[in-house]
Design an enzyme around this catalytic site. Sequence first.
Site, short mmCIF file in Angstrom:
data_model
loop_
_atom_site.label_atom_id
_atom_site.label_comp_id
_atom_site.label_asym_id
_atom_site.label_seq_id
_atom_site.Cartn_x
_atom_site.Cartn_y
_atom_site.Cartn_z
N SER A 65 -12.07 71.52 -22.75
CA SER A 65 -11.92 70.45 -22.39
C SER A 65 -12.98 69.52 -21.90
CB SER A 65 -10.92 70.56 -21.35
OG SER A 65 -10.38 69.14 -20.79
N GLN A 104 -12.97 67.27 -19.73
CA GLN A 104 -12.84 67.10 -18.39
C GLN A 104 -13.53 68.15 -17.58
OE1 GLN A 104 -8.49 67.02 -17.59
NE2 GLN A 104 -8.21 65.28 -18.94
N LYS A 110 -5.20 55.31 -18.44
CA LYS A 110 -5.30 56.63 -17.48
C LYS A 110 -6.56 57.04 -17.01
CE LYS A 110 -4.13 60.58 -19.07
NZ LYS A 110 -3.70 62.02 -19.63
N SER A 111 -7.42 57.36 -18.08
CA SER A 111 -8.75 57.89 -17.94
C SER A 111 -9.61 57.20 -17.11
CB SER A 111 -9.42 58.06 -19.39
OG SER A 111 -8.58 58.81 -19.97
N LYS A 137 4.43 59.61 -17.45
CA LYS A 137 3.04 60.00 -17.19
C LYS A 137 2.03 59.07 -17.18
CE LYS A 137 -0.02 63.92 -18.47
NZ LYS A 137 -0.27 64.47 -17.35
N ARG A 153 -10.48 58.22 -12.94
CA ARG A 153 -11.68 58.26 -12.58
C ARG A 153 -12.34 57.09 -11.38
NH1 ARG A 153 -11.35 60.09 -17.56
NH2 ARG A 153 -12.89 61.45 -18.63
N ASP A 162 -6.39 62.40 -28.62
CA ASP A 162 -5.16 61.99 -28.19
C ASP A 162 -4.39 61.14 -29.26
OD1 ASP A 162 -5.22 63.36 -25.97
OD2 ASP A 162 -5.64 61.78 -24.57
N SER A 218 -14.78 65.88 -27.77
CA SER A 218 -14.40 64.91 -27.12
C SER A 218 -15.37 64.16 -26.52
CB SER A 218 -13.27 64.91 -26.15
OG SER A 218 -12.19 65.88 -26.75
N ARG A 270 -2.91 75.60 -17.64
CA ARG A 270 -4.01 74.97 -18.54
C ARG A 270 -5.06 75.34 -17.85
NH1 ARG A 270 -2.38 68.44 -18.32
NH2 ARG A 270 -4.34 68.55 -19.59
#
Length: 433
Positions: free
Chosen positions: A170, A172, A23-24, A416, A28, A317, A198, A123
């Site tokens: 995060s 992100q 997914k990551s 998801k 991207r 995760d 992370s 979030r």
Amino acid sequence: MTESVRLPAASPKPSTVALPGSKSISNRTLLLAALSDNVCEIHSLLKSDDTDRMLEALDKLGVQIEHLAEGRLKVHGTGGRFPNRSADLFLGNAGTAFRPLTAALAVLGGDYHLHGVPRMHERPIGDLVDALRIAGADVEYLGNEHYPPLHIGKRQDCGERVIPIKGNVSSQFLTALLMALPLTGQAFEIRMVGELISKPYIDITLKLMAQFGVQVANEGYRVFKIPADAHYHAPEHLHVEGDASGASYFLAAGLIAATPVRVTGIGANSIQGDVAFARELEKIGADVVWGENFVEVSRPKGRAVQAFDLDANHIPDAAMTLAIVALATRQTCTLRNIGSWRVKETGRIAAMANELRKLGAKVVEEAEAIHITPPETPTPDAVIDTYDDHRMAMCFSLISLLGVPVVINDPKCTHKTFPTYFEVFSSLTETAE
């Protein structure tokens, strides 16, 4: 009535699992390809709710995308300027779409409304918005301060080229800023304020940006320098790695059940930090074999699974899977530095604690940690709530490998990131009942 699936007590067969795309990397890659000045053919793209939301958004922004076959598509880059300067974008609960698109659209400017499901509106995004505003972006909160939904207007370049950003909520936010600022053509320096969590996810971002022609100088994860006159140029073909976070469930199965389980699509040279999960399994009793495009985990039947006390900042995760592995040990296990769990798809520390207690575990929650003492035998037929969180559902499937059946509510939440998870999981197990 909530849909559920009952998994009988089972043990895995020696198996090989072909992983879906990461997914990551998928989201991207889609955004970078859309912002490039050429055409990119993407192979092994993840088909999931999160990638669907990104594809829908890019379509609304005027990006031409050809769907060639399952997992393969061709993205016609826009040269760093989306054709549609006004759009209403629904992004579900996809953080890997919402955060990077927010930054890209804020840097480019226009008239954009970004929103999602209710959980997405819980979030936080304030640290990213603060950084974008320093860079001249016009971002307005349409609900609660520091949270989506958002309105994005026209950016005014104020000449500021040093952008501070917090990275303790995060990673992100930093990923989004890194990917967006090259669109200005200006040199920028991003400076971290406080701790960056992370870091392996930032490595994914930087490696992908380099594949798309933008080299960012990383000075010890404290300062990131974006060169002037940068622009994205895509590789003609890009293959998406398998999902290393998704691999964790199958690798853990090999450890728990003392049966060889191999995953393909990742390997020794993966750019994903979650491959380190296999190394953590090795420390607590697993035998791990690494190949160029596979990882295999097993355990000799006479070797016990060892308890652990782990700083899990590098694998937030995959660390959820270790919370289930804790039940295969005989002592208290601890996961530390997992504060980011609280702002994921659900409040994961509380959710994990609630559901582990249903299985008879003793659990102590802290702001940044969880301590798990396993029961002698997990409670059979415990009904596990999943909180619309794909990783909760996939993690707790492993309870069926501990000698007891388990009931998982809302199994479709795995759509998801891994829509076929329960079919794949069932295919590698033999029922013990």
